[in-house]
Design a protein around this motif. Structure first.
Motif, short mmCIF file in Angstrom:
data_model
loop_
_atom_site.label_atom_id
_atom_site.label_comp_id
_atom_site.label_asym_id
_atom_site.label_seq_id
_atom_site.Cartn_x
_atom_site.Cartn_y
_atom_site.Cartn_z
N ASP A 32 47.06 39.58 40.23
CA ASP A 32 46.53 40.55 41.64
C ASP A 32 45.85 41.96 40.80
O ASP A 32 45.00 42.50 41.25
CB ASP A 32 47.21 40.68 42.58
CG ASP A 32 47.42 39.26 43.21
OD1 ASP A 32 46.70 38.56 43.06
OD2 ASP A 32 48.53 39.13 44.15
N ASN A 35 43.00 41.61 38.60
CA ASN A 35 41.74 41.26 39.30
C ASN A 35 41.41 42.44 40.11
O ASN A 35 40.06 42.68 40.24
CB ASN A 35 41.94 40.15 40.50
CG ASN A 35 42.14 38.82 39.65
OD1 ASN A 35 41.67 38.42 38.70
ND2 ASN A 35 42.81 37.70 40.37
N SER A 38 39.74 45.03 37.45
CA SER A 38 38.64 44.38 37.31
C SER A 38 37.35 44.59 38.24
O SER A 38 36.49 44.99 38.06
CB SER A 38 38.52 42.97 36.93
OG SER A 38 37.33 42.43 36.78
N LYS A 39 37.79 44.49 39.54
CA LYS A 39 36.83 44.58 40.71
C LYS A 39 36.53 45.94 40.81
O LYS A 39 35.37 46.40 41.25
CB LYS A 39 37.39 43.87 42.11
CG LYS A 39 37.37 42.47 42.16
CD LYS A 39 38.09 42.17 43.25
CE LYS A 39 38.43 40.48 43.45
NZ LYS A 39 38.72 40.21 44.50
#
Length: 103
Positions: A32, A35, A38-39
Motif C-alpha cells: 500500500d 502504491n 507511486s500515485k
C-alpha cells in the motif's frame, strides 16, 4: 493525494503495533505504501505537465488561459514538487539511520 489511502495505511500500522494478527506478514502494508508513493509521484508529474502546458498556451496567446491560471498552476506544481523532495529526504535519512544501527 488520497486521504483515505493514508488513513488505511495508518490503521494497518496501528493494528500491527498493537500486536493484532490481522496482518501477520506486513506485506500488504508495504504494498500500500509503495502504491501510495507511486500515485503521489505520478500526481506531481501530472501537475508539472499541466503547468507547462498552460504556460505554453499562454505564451502562444490562447485567450482561454489567463495569467492567474498559469501562476496558480505553477505554484501548485512547485509546492507538490517541494513536498516530494522533502519526503524523499526523510526516506533517505531513515534509510541511513537504519543502516548505521548496530546488529
Amino acid at each position: 493525494m488520497r486521504i483515505d489511502g493514508f488513513q488505511n495505511e495508518m490503521q494497518a500500522m496501528m493494528l500491527e503495533a498493537t500486536g493484532s494478527k490481522a496482518n501477520p506478514t506486513g506485506q500488504q502494508v508495504g504494498a500500500d505504501f509503495g502504491n501510495m508513493l507511486s500515485k503521489a509521484i505520478n500526481n506531481v508529474n501530472g501537475l508539472q505537465k499541466t503547468s507547462s502546458d498552460m504556460q505554453m498556451r499562454f505564451d502562444r496567446g490562447d485567450e482561454d488561459v489567463s495569467l492567474s491560471d498559469v501562476m496558480i498552476a505553477r505554484n501548485k506544481s512547485s509546492v507538490a514538487f517541494e513536498a516530494t523532495i522533502q519526503v524523499r529526504n526523510k526516506l533517505v535519512e531513515a534509510y541511513k539511520e537504519l543502516m548505521n544501527m548496530p546488529v
